[in-house]
Design a protein around this motif. Structure first.
Motif, PDB file in Angstrom:
ATOM      1  N   CYS A 375     101.283  15.444  57.045  1.00  0.00           N
ATOM      2  CA  CYS A 375     100.821  16.843  57.104  1.00  0.00           C
ATOM      3  C   CYS A 375     100.293  17.321  55.762  1.00  0.00           C
ATOM      4  CB  CYS A 375     101.938  17.769  57.589  1.00  0.00           C
ATOM      5  SG  CYS A 375     103.358  17.834  56.478  1.00  0.00           S
ATOM      6  N   ASN A 376     100.578  16.569  54.656  1.00  0.00           N
ATOM      7  CA  ASN A 376     100.113  16.979  53.337  1.00  0.00           C
ATOM      8  C   ASN A 376      99.483  15.789  52.619  1.00  0.00           C
ATOM      9  OD1 ASN A 376     101.139  19.849  52.750  1.00  0.00           O
ATOM     10  ND2 ASN A 376     102.921  18.832  53.624  1.00  0.00           N
ATOM     11  N   ASP A 377      98.507  16.074  51.754  1.00  0.00           N
ATOM     12  CA  ASP A 377      97.893  15.020  50.959  1.00  0.00           C
ATOM     13  C   ASP A 377      97.132  15.651  49.803  1.00  0.00           C
ATOM     14  OD1 ASP A 377      97.275  12.513  50.144  1.00  0.00           O
ATOM     15  OD2 ASP A 377      95.638  12.205  51.575  1.00  0.00           O
ATOM     16  N   TYR A 378      96.972  14.834  48.697  1.00  0.00           N
ATOM     17  CA  TYR A 378      96.201  15.259  47.538  1.00  0.00           C
ATOM     18  C   TYR A 378      95.038  14.292  47.365  1.00  0.00           C
ATOM     19  CZ  TYR A 378     100.134  18.240  46.241  1.00  0.00           C
ATOM     20  OH  TYR A 378     101.124  19.198  46.227  1.00  0.00           O
ATOM     21  N   VAL A 379      93.847  14.847  47.119  1.00  0.00           N
ATOM     22  CA  VAL A 379      92.658  14.022  46.943  1.00  0.00           C
ATOM     23  C   VAL A 379      91.859  14.569  45.760  1.00  0.00           C
ATOM     24  CG1 VAL A 379      90.521  13.176  47.983  1.00  0.00           C
ATOM     25  CG2 VAL A 379      92.541  13.519  49.420  1.00  0.00           C
ATOM     26  N   HIS A 380      91.415  13.640  44.883  1.00  0.00           N
ATOM     27  CA  HIS A 380      90.508  14.029  43.799  1.00  0.00           C
ATOM     28  C   HIS A 380      89.085  13.643  44.195  1.00  0.00           C
ATOM     29  CE1 HIS A 380      94.322  13.750  41.493  1.00  0.00           C
ATOM     30  NE2 HIS A 380      93.769  14.711  40.756  1.00  0.00           N
ATOM     31  N   PHE A 381      88.140  14.503  43.952  1.00  0.00           N
ATOM     32  CA  PHE A 381      86.736  14.150  44.170  1.00  0.00           C
ATOM     33  C   PHE A 381      85.857  15.117  43.380  1.00  0.00           C
ATOM     34  CE2 PHE A 381      87.616  17.233  47.538  1.00  0.00           C
ATOM     35  CZ  PHE A 381      86.479  18.022  47.563  1.00  0.00           C
ATOM     36  N   TYR A 382      84.580  14.812  43.332  1.00  0.00           N
ATOM     37  CA  TYR A 382      83.610  15.693  42.681  1.00  0.00           C
ATOM     38  C   TYR A 382      82.940  16.566  43.738  1.00  0.00           C
ATOM     39  CZ  TYR A 382      83.978  13.487  38.130  1.00  0.00           C
ATOM     40  OH  TYR A 382      84.437  13.050  36.917  1.00  0.00           O
ATOM     41  N   LEU A 383      83.106  17.854  43.577  1.00  0.00           N
ATOM     42  CA  LEU A 383      82.503  18.817  44.508  1.00  0.00           C
ATOM     43  C   LEU A 383      81.025  18.988  44.160  1.00  0.00           C
ATOM     44  CD1 LEU A 383      84.007  22.026  45.911  1.00  0.00           C
ATOM     45  CD2 LEU A 383      81.783  22.200  44.784  1.00  0.00           C
ATOM     46  N   LYS A 384      80.179  18.811  45.138  1.00  0.00           N
ATOM     47  CA  LYS A 384      78.738  18.927  44.937  1.00  0.00           C
ATOM     48  C   LYS A 384      78.312  20.388  45.070  1.00  0.00           C
ATOM     49  CE  LYS A 384      74.246  17.317  46.652  1.00  0.00           C
ATOM     50  NZ  LYS A 384      73.549  16.523  47.691  1.00  0.00           N
ATOM     51  N   LYS A 385      77.761  20.962  44.009  1.00  0.00           N
ATOM     52  CA  LYS A 385      77.337  22.356  44.008  1.00  0.00           C
ATOM     53  C   LYS A 385      75.897  22.477  44.502  1.00  0.00           C
ATOM     54  CE  LYS A 385      78.849  24.855  40.592  1.00  0.00           C
ATOM     55  NZ  LYS A 385      79.153  25.401  39.238  1.00  0.00           N
ATOM     56  N   LYS A 386      75.530  23.661  44.875  1.00  0.00           N
ATOM     57  CA  LYS A 386      74.203  23.882  45.429  1.00  0.00           C
ATOM     58  C   LYS A 386      73.093  23.549  44.434  1.00  0.00           C
ATOM     59  CE  LYS A 386      71.216  27.338  47.531  1.00  0.00           C
ATOM     60  NZ  LYS A 386      70.944  28.762  47.767  1.00  0.00           N
ATOM     61  N   ASP A 387      73.342  23.759  43.148  1.00  0.00           N
ATOM     62  CA  ASP A 387      72.305  23.500  42.151  1.00  0.00           C
ATOM     63  C   ASP A 387      72.193  22.022  41.776  1.00  0.00           C
ATOM     64  OD1 ASP A 387      74.562  23.048  40.658  1.00  0.00           O
ATOM     65  OD2 ASP A 387      74.233  24.701  39.251  1.00  0.00           O
ATOM     66  N   GLY A 388      72.966  21.128  42.447  1.00  0.00           N
ATOM     67  CA  GLY A 388      72.888  19.691  42.192  1.00  0.00           C
ATOM     68  C   GLY A 388      73.881  19.185  41.179  1.00  0.00           C
ATOM     69  N   THR A 389      74.631  20.060  40.525  1.00  0.00           N
ATOM     70  CA  THR A 389      75.655  19.636  39.570  1.00  0.00           C
ATOM     71  C   THR A 389      76.964  19.377  40.314  1.00  0.00           C
ATOM     72  OG1 THR A 389      76.294  21.926  39.117  1.00  0.00           O
ATOM     73  CG2 THR A 389      74.575  20.953  37.730  1.00  0.00           C
ATOM     74  N   TYR A 390      77.935  18.812  39.571  1.00  0.00           N
ATOM     75  CA  TYR A 390      79.198  18.430  40.200  1.00  0.00           C
ATOM     76  C   TYR A 390      80.379  19.016  39.420  1.00  0.00           C
ATOM     77  CZ  TYR A 390      76.143  15.090  42.520  1.00  0.00           C
ATOM     78  OH  TYR A 390      75.122  14.522  43.240  1.00  0.00           O
ATOM     79  N   LEU A 391      81.460  19.229  40.148  1.00  0.00           N
ATOM     80  CA  LEU A 391      82.670  19.797  39.564  1.00  0.00           C
ATOM     81  C   LEU A 391      83.858  18.982  40.068  1.00  0.00           C
ATOM     82  CD1 LEU A 391      83.994  22.198  37.974  1.00  0.00           C
ATOM     83  CD2 LEU A 391      84.221  23.337  40.202  1.00  0.00           C
ATOM     84  N   LYS A 392      84.639  18.420  39.132  1.00  0.00           N
ATOM     85  CA  LYS A 392      85.803  17.643  39.530  1.00  0.00           C
ATOM     86  C   LYS A 392      86.903  18.576  40.031  1.00  0.00           C
ATOM     87  CE  LYS A 392      88.788  13.835  38.096  1.00  0.00           C
ATOM     88  NZ  LYS A 392      89.184  12.913  37.005  1.00  0.00           N
ATOM     89  N   VAL A 393      87.422  18.284  41.216  1.00  0.00           N
ATOM     90  CA  VAL A 393      88.396  19.175  41.834  1.00  0.00           C
ATOM     91  C   VAL A 393      89.584  18.384  42.371  1.00  0.00           C
ATOM     92  CG1 VAL A 393      86.669  20.898  42.482  1.00  0.00           C
ATOM     93  CG2 VAL A 393      87.248  19.072  44.085  1.00  0.00           C
ATOM     94  N   LEU A 394      90.671  19.113  42.596  1.00  0.00           N
ATOM     95  CA  LEU A 394      91.850  18.581  43.269  1.00  0.00           C
ATOM     96  C   LEU A 394      91.940  19.246  44.634  1.00  0.00           C
ATOM     97  CD1 LEU A 394      94.577  17.035  43.380  1.00  0.00           C
ATOM     98  CD2 LEU A 394      95.626  19.074  42.360  1.00  0.00           C
ATOM     99  N   ASP A 395      92.041  18.418  45.658  1.00  0.00           N
ATOM    100  CA  ASP A 395      92.095  18.886  47.041  1.00  0.00           C
ATOM    101  C   ASP A 395      93.516  18.701  47.551  1.00  0.00           C
ATOM    102  OD1 ASP A 395      92.312  18.468  49.866  1.00  0.00           O
ATOM    103  OD2 ASP A 395      90.156  18.203  50.041  1.00  0.00           O
ATOM    104  N   HIS A 396      94.165  19.784  47.933  1.00  0.00           N
ATOM    105  CA  HIS A 396      95.492  19.708  48.550  1.00  0.00           C
ATOM    106  C   HIS A 396      95.378  20.236  49.974  1.00  0.00           C
ATOM    107  CE1 HIS A 396      99.947  21.136  48.783  1.00  0.00           C
ATOM    108  NE2 HIS A 396      99.738  20.007  49.450  1.00  0.00           N
ATOM    109  N   GLY A 397      95.432  19.332  50.959  1.00  0.00           N
ATOM    110  CA  GLY A 397      95.213  19.721  52.344  1.00  0.00           C
ATOM    111  C   GLY A 397      96.461  19.649  53.191  1.00  0.00           C
TER     112      GLY A 397
END
Length: 427
Positions: A375-397
């Protein structure tokens, strides 16, 4: 009545039935006891000339003294004469005195009836009107709309539901007096903006409704958008405080076949605006479920907008990971201005936010989580922004079972670099 703060409110009303013939009968009966004949009669309606007898002493009346007056839209006539006719002068003085007394009685009764009628109209108005805003309450609104739709069942019309964004915060921060002022300002803007034939109502709290007769959604769209975008302020401690509204609308008979269904559809459109970020207007679409509001609830919006990070809900479906909701922080992280721009950019798909070279790995992690029942998990990935740049994020779902959508993901997304900076000593 008045509450503890001195604010007047409508408590209730009473119904009084006055049986006019019986009142007059009791009033003029003493004339018979003193040797007089009398007859009380009235016309059936204002445009009739013929009189019908309401009450009389019996016996024939000739050359009587008569007095006419109007009550309740009818003309009344009282006729009086001595039982033995006009034979003694003493009768004239008696008749004059008795007639004067009766005129006074009837004048007082007429005045009382007029006052009662005026009070009845005022009570009727109170029963249908919202005391705070002066527009119709829910009962008055429903009554007028029902009458119109029964009279013109073939005509198109538009039902509108809207409320004040974050109204609870206005009450909590600035007090209920400011909240009441915001409601009054909103109601006044309704009266000024919409035509006289529009039915305006307050459902209760900060929820309002509008009924636009002989109108389609297409015809009403521009006006409703303008109304939603109006700048509105209330004054608190000498400073203006702005507030906004969210609005949904639907059309009869296109979207609904009854008044109740029409307003439910408008309410579903209103809730969809809330899910998309508030401060906007939206026409009903068949994809909106009128019951979704009761299943998700407005608490979702209040909580998600105040979380310490971005928040998103999307369907846990491998073939259709449709985004259902995103808060303002996530919209900002993605480089979008509003929820509409965000939905267009992502095409309502969560995978669109993941950098292309990471999508497969992130998706495998997510679906493995679903398959193992976690029911829970953590994932790291780069979030793709509309302007084409990326932001490293932590995903807790977290996987949640929704009665409406089935399995859905509730996900917190946080800026990884910002977290490292904030918690570098503990990471």
């Amino acid at each position: 009545m008045e509450d503890e703060s001195g604010q007047e409110f409508f408590w209730g009303f009473t119904i009084v039935i006055i049986r006019v013939p019986e009142i007059f009968s009791d009033s003029v009966k003493p004339l018979s006891d003193f040797g007089y004949q009398y007859c009380l009669s009235k016309t059936g309606s204002p445009w009739e000339e013929a009189y019908e007898v309401v009450d009389c002493s019996g016996g024939s009346i000739s050359a009587p003294v008569s007095y006419t007056f109007e009550i309740g839209g009818s003309v009344w006539k009282l006729e009086v004469m001595p039982q033995n006719g006009w034979v003694e002068k003493s009768y004239l003085y008696s008749i004059f005195g008795g007639g004067l007394l009766i005129v006074l009685l009837l004048t007082g009764l007429t005045a009382a009836l007029l006052i009662l009628d005026e009070n009845r109209q005022e009570l009727r108005k109170l029963a249908l009107t919202d005391a705070l805003t002066g527009i119709y309450n829910r009962h008055g609104f429903d009554k007028h709309v029902t009458v119109y739709m029964k009279k013109y069942p073939e005509k198109h019309c538009v039902g509108v539901q809207f409320d004040i964004d974050d109204f609870k915060l206005i009450n909590d921060i600035y007090g209920h007096a400011s909240g009441d002022k915001a409601l009054q300002i909103l109601a006044e803007s309704m009266r000024k903006f919409f035509p006289d034939h529009a039915v305006l109502g307050r459902n209760g709290g900060d929820e309002f409704c509008i009924f636009l007769p002989d109108c389609t959604c297409k015809e009403a769209e521009e006006k409703l958008v303008q109304f939603t975008k109006q700048k509105r302020f209330f004054v608190y401690e000498g400073e203006e405080r702005a507030f906004n509204i969210s609005l949904g609308y639907a059309e009869y008979p296109v979207h609904a076949k009854s008044q109740l269904q029409l307003m439910h559809c408008a309410d579903a459109a209103l809730y969809e605006v809330k899910l998309r970020g508030k401060k906007g207007s939206l026409v009903y679409d068949e994809g909106f479920d009128p019951e979704v509001r009761t299943q998700l609830g407005f608490a979702l919006r209040d909580i998600s907008e105040n979380l310490p990070g971005a928040f998103i809900i999307y369907k846990a479906d491998y073939t259709d990971d449709e985004i259902l909701f995103a808060n303002s922080e996530l919209i900002r992280l993605a480089g979008c201005e509003n929820i509409e721009e965000f939905m267009t950019y992502t095409q309502r798909s969560f995978r669109s936010l993941i950098r292309e070279d990471e999508r497969e790995g992130v998706e495998q992690s997510i679906w493995q989580q679903i398959g193992t029942g976690q029911c829970n998990d953590y994932v790291h990935f780069y979030l793709k922004k509309k302007d084409g740049t990326y932001l490293k994020v932590l995903d807790h779902g977290r996987i949640v079972e929704s009665g409406h959508y089935g399995k859905v993901f509730y996900v917190l997304i946080m800026d990884w670099d910002s977290m490292k900076e904030k918690y570098r000593d503990s990471l």
